[in-house]
Structure formats: structure tokens, C-alpha cells
Write a protein that holds these residues in place. Sequence first.
Motif, short mmCIF file in Angstrom:
data_model
loop_
_atom_site.label_atom_id
_atom_site.label_comp_id
_atom_site.label_asym_id
_atom_site.label_seq_id
_atom_site.Cartn_x
_atom_site.Cartn_y
_atom_site.Cartn_z
N UNK A 123 0.85 -1.19 0.00
CA UNK A 123 0.00 0.00 0.00
C UNK A 123 0.89 1.24 0.00
N UNK A 124 0.80 2.06 -1.05
CA UNK A 124 1.75 3.19 -1.09
C UNK A 124 1.32 4.32 -0.15
N UNK A 125 0.05 4.33 0.25
CA UNK A 125 -0.45 5.32 1.22
C UNK A 125 0.00 6.74 0.86
N UNK A 126 0.69 7.42 1.78
CA UNK A 126 0.96 8.85 1.54
C UNK A 126 1.92 9.14 0.40
N UNK A 153 15.42 14.53 -1.47
CA UNK A 153 13.97 14.69 -1.45
C UNK A 153 13.33 13.30 -1.42
N UNK A 154 12.27 13.15 -0.64
CA UNK A 154 11.64 11.83 -0.57
C UNK A 154 10.25 11.92 -0.01
N UNK A 155 9.58 10.78 -0.01
CA UNK A 155 8.22 10.72 0.55
C UNK A 155 7.99 9.34 1.14
N UNK A 156 7.36 9.34 2.30
CA UNK A 156 7.07 8.06 2.97
C UNK A 156 5.57 7.82 3.00
N UNK A 157 5.20 6.60 3.38
CA UNK A 157 3.79 6.25 3.58
C UNK A 157 3.69 5.25 4.71
N UNK A 158 2.51 5.17 5.35
CA UNK A 158 2.36 4.25 6.49
C UNK A 158 2.27 2.79 6.08
N UNK A 159 2.29 2.52 4.77
CA UNK A 159 2.42 1.13 4.31
C UNK A 159 3.86 0.64 4.50
#
Length: 304
Positions: A60-63, A253-259
Motif C-alpha cells: 500500500x503506497x499510502x501517503x 527529497x523523498x516521501x514516505x507512507x504508512x504502508x
Amino acid sequence: MDYQKIIEDIYEAIRPYEKEGQQATYIPELAKVNPDQYGMHLCTTRGDSASLGAADTRFSIQSISKVLSLAMCLAIKGDDLWKKIGKEPSGTAFNSLVQLEHEQGIPRNPFINAGAIVMADILLTHLDNPEQDFLRFVRAVAGNDTIDYNREVAASERETGYLNAAIANLLKYHQTIENDIESVLHLYFLMCSIEMSCRELALAFMAFADHRREFNYDGIALTSSQVKRINAIMQTCGFYDEAGEFAYLVGLPGKSGVGGGIVAIYPQQYSVAVWSPRLNSKGNSVMGLKALELLTSETKESIF
Ligand code: GLN
């Protein structure tokens, strides 16, 4: 640079942390995921790649989807988008209500939940078929037509999504969103439920890593300057109240998700995705953060 050897060495080095943290359980469907999984995929602008572990397992990619929503909303609204959403780091949790109340219903940035809920509202207002159009855009960026929503995850999140519902109500009270709350939440949860593997995410984020390449996917077009600015927002806001820590330890630069996924880019060089479901208290993958910290330390490559 032998990225394959580097990511293999990194995995060995971070194994002591493999039981640290806990997967997201506030979304009942995500509580069912086996937390002991780890995958990583890196691809370079020169066409090389490196892969390890469960790099082809979808999660789940979430955020992480918030970066793709931002791309679509910027293409549709241009700078008018910033009348409804700020672009400053929040320094608060991704689902915080306090700041939103204090700032009269204008979310600090597009990468906290409040900002992404406003983006879902914008897509509902401007598109005839927002669900299909968003998915088509994501498939086009990733070059993969099999990417899909997981409707069970989205429905499961709606059932327990009290905080996000509170955020949507506050946004509606302040007239930041136009559509009815249930439709906005439905689209927001669906966008979060998209499933992709590390390989697919790394390939999709090449669109951001290489801003010299034309950004035009399924008619959603951005200038190279807009792409660079999305990267700037990933740098300052991609990890909620841990954005400073990520800049300090990783420097990309990056992005996280709760998955448990994290994607990061080294502009003009590479895109990398790492996945491991166990999260720290800020909602970011423990192993993912460690892996990226070691990646930029070992290679001596970062934006700083
Ligand atoms: N769907 C999740 C939520 O709204 C996304 C949060 C996240 O990945 N940080 O809580």
C-alpha cells in the motif's frame, strides 16, 4: 558506482533493526500485512538498476500517493493551488488537527493528510471521472497498466478513519473543500490504497528524478520548474515531523507512507524505493530510513 553491491551491504548492516517498530494497525487491512518483509530497488538515469529482497512485492503506497496527487493538481490549477494549501513544513504529525484549526482550515502543505484531502476535493471538482483519471495518470507515470487501487484497504480505512473525517469536517467548515465530505474521503482513501512494488515506485519517480525529461503523462503536463518544485516540497515536507531528520540523515527529497514504503530521488542521477512495514513513532519505516541513510553515506551522494 556498484549500487547492487552497496544495497546488499546495506541490508546486512541494518538487519539488527529488523524487528524494531510496528506496522500501521490503525488501518485494519494493513494490520494483516506480514511485517517481516524488506525490498529495495534503485534505478539510474543512465538505465542501470539494482534490486534486493521483496522489490517486486506490491504494498500500500499510502501517503506516497500525495506526490502524484500534487503533480496532477499542479497541472490542473497551476499556482492557484497555493491559495488553498501552503508549502511550509508542518512540524506536526501527518494527521494533526491542531494546526489546521489554528490556521483556519488552510493545510500547511500538500503532504499532510489535510493537504491531500484538499487535493482530492480539487480533483473531484475538476475531473469528470476522478477515480479513473487519477489511476490512469499513475499508470502512465509508472508505465504499467496493472497498477490498481485496493478497495478493501480503502474501505477498511474509511471504517476507522475518524481523524481524517474530523479533518475533512474542519476543512468543510472553513470552505476549503467544496464537495460533500463522504465523496472527498472516499477518493482520498482510494488514492492512498494504490498498491505498487519498490521497482514500480522507483520507475515512476524517475519522472521527478530527471526534471529535464518531458513530464506529460496521460495529458497531465508539468514544466521542469514545476517538477523541481515538487522535489523541493518532498525535501521540506515529505516526512511530516521527521522531515528535518530525513534531510539531516539522508539528504535527498523523498516521501514516505504508512504502508512502510519510502521513495527518494537524487536529482538527475537516480530514484530509489525501499519498503519494510515496521514504522517508527512518526509513521516512517524504520528499516527504510536506515537503508537510505546508509545509501547516501556509503556513496557520498546527496544533494548537500
Ligand atoms: N491513508 C493514511 C491516513 O490517512 C495515509 C497516512 C500516511 O501514509 N502517512 O492516515
